[in-house]
Design an enzyme around this catalytic site. Structure first.
Site, short mmCIF file in Angstrom:
data_model
loop_
_atom_site.label_atom_id
_atom_site.label_comp_id
_atom_site.label_asym_id
_atom_site.label_seq_id
_atom_site.Cartn_x
_atom_site.Cartn_y
_atom_site.Cartn_z
N LYS A 1 -4.46 15.55 11.31
CA LYS A 1 -3.09 15.97 11.04
C LYS A 1 -2.67 15.66 9.61
O LYS A 1 -1.99 16.47 8.96
CB LYS A 1 -2.14 15.30 12.03
CG LYS A 1 -2.32 15.78 13.46
CD LYS A 1 -1.35 15.09 14.40
CE LYS A 1 -1.52 15.58 15.84
NZ LYS A 1 -0.58 14.91 16.77
N ILE A 2 -3.07 14.49 9.10
CA ILE A 2 -2.67 14.12 7.73
C ILE A 2 -3.41 14.99 6.72
O ILE A 2 -2.82 15.49 5.76
CB ILE A 2 -2.94 12.63 7.47
CG1 ILE A 2 -2.09 11.76 8.41
CG2 ILE A 2 -2.63 12.28 6.02
CD1 ILE A 2 -2.42 10.28 8.34
N THR B 1 -5.49 7.53 0.61
CA THR B 1 -4.37 6.98 1.39
C THR B 1 -4.82 6.69 2.82
O THR B 1 -3.99 6.52 3.70
CB THR B 1 -3.18 7.96 1.43
OG1 THR B 1 -3.65 9.24 1.91
CG2 THR B 1 -2.55 8.12 0.06
N SER B 2 -6.12 6.62 3.04
CA SER B 2 -6.64 6.47 4.40
C SER B 2 -7.06 5.03 4.69
O SER B 2 -6.29 4.26 5.25
CB SER B 2 -7.81 7.43 4.62
OG SER B 2 -8.24 7.39 5.96
N ARG B 3 -8.27 4.65 4.31
CA ARG B 3 -8.77 3.29 4.51
C ARG B 3 -9.55 2.86 3.27
O ARG B 3 -10.31 3.63 2.70
CB ARG B 3 -9.67 3.21 5.74
CG ARG B 3 -8.94 3.32 7.08
CD ARG B 3 -8.08 2.08 7.33
NE ARG B 3 -7.37 2.15 8.60
CZ ARG B 3 -6.17 2.66 8.76
NH1 ARG B 3 -5.52 3.15 7.72
NH2 ARG B 3 -5.59 2.67 9.94
N ASP C 1 -3.71 3.98 -2.40
CA ASP C 1 -2.72 3.29 -1.57
C ASP C 1 -3.39 2.25 -0.69
O ASP C 1 -2.72 1.43 -0.07
CB ASP C 1 -1.96 4.31 -0.70
CG ASP C 1 -0.78 3.69 0.03
OD1 ASP C 1 -0.03 2.92 -0.60
OD2 ASP C 1 -0.62 3.95 1.24
N GLU D 1 -7.54 -5.49 0.64
CA GLU D 1 -6.12 -5.62 0.94
C GLU D 1 -5.78 -6.47 2.15
O GLU D 1 -4.65 -6.94 2.30
CB GLU D 1 -5.50 -4.24 1.14
CG GLU D 1 -5.88 -3.57 2.45
CD GLU D 1 -5.24 -2.20 2.60
OE1 GLU D 1 -4.75 -1.90 3.67
OE2 GLU D 1 -5.23 -1.44 1.63
N HIS E 1 -0.25 0.24 0.35
CA HIS E 1 -0.39 0.76 1.70
C HIS E 1 0.96 1.20 2.26
O HIS E 1 1.36 0.83 3.38
CB HIS E 1 -1.02 -0.30 2.63
CG HIS E 1 -1.78 0.30 3.77
ND1 HIS E 1 -2.96 -0.23 4.25
CD2 HIS E 1 -1.55 1.39 4.54
CE1 HIS E 1 -3.41 0.49 5.26
NE2 HIS E 1 -2.56 1.49 5.45
N GLN E 2 1.68 2.00 1.49
CA GLN E 2 3.02 2.40 1.87
C GLN E 2 3.12 3.87 2.26
O GLN E 2 4.21 4.40 2.43
CB GLN E 2 4.00 2.11 0.72
CG GLN E 2 3.79 3.01 -0.50
CD GLN E 2 4.77 2.71 -1.62
OE1 GLN E 2 4.65 1.71 -2.31
NE2 GLN E 2 5.76 3.58 -1.80
N PHE F 1 2.79 5.39 4.95
CA PHE F 1 3.48 5.63 6.22
C PHE F 1 4.97 5.31 6.14
O PHE F 1 5.72 5.63 7.08
CB PHE F 1 2.88 4.73 7.31
CG PHE F 1 3.31 3.28 7.20
CD1 PHE F 1 4.32 2.79 8.01
CD2 PHE F 1 2.73 2.43 6.27
CE1 PHE F 1 4.74 1.46 7.89
CE2 PHE F 1 3.13 1.11 6.16
CZ PHE F 1 4.13 0.64 6.97
#
Length: 329
Positions: free
Chosen positions: A155-156, A231-233, A257, A262, A294-295, A297
């Site tokens: 979806k992303i 922006t995933s992992r 991100d 982290e 990690h923002q 979301f």
């Protein structure tokens, strides 16, 4: 049903407490401490626990939760690579997640990172605040008519593909399980994507197959001057190889991100501390690297969806209903 909420921030409490009155019989206890072997014992007396992507849900923690008679782990996120699912199954602990809270939130942040890294808007802002209006070091490239490569079309990834299409980009994608009914992107092999893309955006889950999918071997196959966004992992990128690629001028810009280091400090204010590892500082030292914490979301809509789905997962477990979002089945 009593649930212990680990790693609680003020925004977590705000969005969960707003919805809880609609779900009688479910109570949450919020604590700031994150879940790890040292804090797992706090779960005694609770039916379930609620954790986030930065929690330690390895074998030791699962065993403590089992001893404390915890039967439910609520992941308030989509990813669950930090959970020992084998141990959870062995101890008959159900693990439920939030599979889709707001794909547009993450995709929009991915494009924001791409634009910021490309056009150096973070540096321009600082320069203007200091009354420096020179354009030195701020030159970017057009995205229009360039090729965007999307790795992972859940979806992303699809939301990001639509955004890129809206910018007038040619969109290609790689996925182990392609959705061939789409008309706004073209599936290609990973090698083709790496070779042809001007912008590469990572949107796949972290698995054995995707761990370090971006490493020296794949970086070498990319165009010179490529823009990379993750922006995933963090584990999708082998950080040392990325740093080497940046030093070799392989990348025009990089937007991150998430990053491998982290886990211990994400969502924490570390401004008064000296970090033990220098990898983050090394990345930030490069003028063409943009990083956020990690923002992706972090929007009102996404937090509302996360809270709602998490509480609904707890309600389904409490009522013996079908667990649609279970990952231990």
């Amino acid at each position: 049903m009593k649930i212990l909420f680990y790693g609680a921030k003020n925004y977590d409490e705000q969005f969960f407490l707003k919805l809880l009155p609609e779900y009688p019989g479910i109570t949450f206890q919020f604590i700031e401490a994150n879940l790890c072997p040292e804090t797992a014992s706090l779960s005694l007396g609770y039916d379930g626990i609620c954790a986030f992507v930065n929690a330690d849900l390895g074998t030791k923690v699962i065993e403590v939760l089992s001893v404390n008679s915890v039967k439910l782990i609520l992941m308030r996120c989509a990813g669950y690579n930090n959970v020992d699912l084998t141990a959870a199954r062995r101890h008959n602990i159900k693990v439920l997640r939030v599979p889709g809270y707001s794909p547009e939130a993450v995709a929009e942040h991915a494009m924001a990172l791409a634009l910021t890294a490309n056009r150096h808007t973070h540096k321009a802002y600082i320069k203007c605040r200091e009354n420096n209006f020179a354009l030195n070091g701020l030159m970017g490239v057009n995205f229009y008519q360039k090729t965007a490569g999307i790795i992972g079309t859940g979806k992303i990834g699809l939301a990001m593909a639509r955004i890129c299409r809206g910018f007038g980009m040619n969109v290609i994608a790689y996925d182990l399980y392609p959705n061939k009914g789409l008309d706004f992107l073209t599936y290609v092999s990973l090698d083709e994507l790496l070779a042809d893309s001007d912008l590469i955006s990572l949107h796949c889950p972290l698995t054995e197959q995707t761990h370090h999918i971006i490493r020296q071997e794949t970086i070498d196959k990319m165009k010179d001057g490529v823009i990379l966004v993750n922006t995933s992992r963090g584990g999708l990128i082998k950080t040392g190889d990325l740093i080497n690629g940046i030093r070799d001028h392989k990348f025009f810009a990089v937007g991150l991100d998430v990053y491998e280091e982290e886990t211990d400090f994400v969502y924490e204010d570390m401004s008064e501390r000296i970090l033990q590892s220098s990898t983050i500082q090394r990345l930030l030292s490069f003028p063409n690297v943009t990083m956020t914490s990690h923002q992706g979301f972090f929007t009102e809509e996404a937090l509302t969806n996360i809270a709602e789905t998490t509480i609904q997962n707890a309600q389904a477990f409490m009522n013996g209903e079908e667990l649609k979002n279970e990952v231990t089945s």
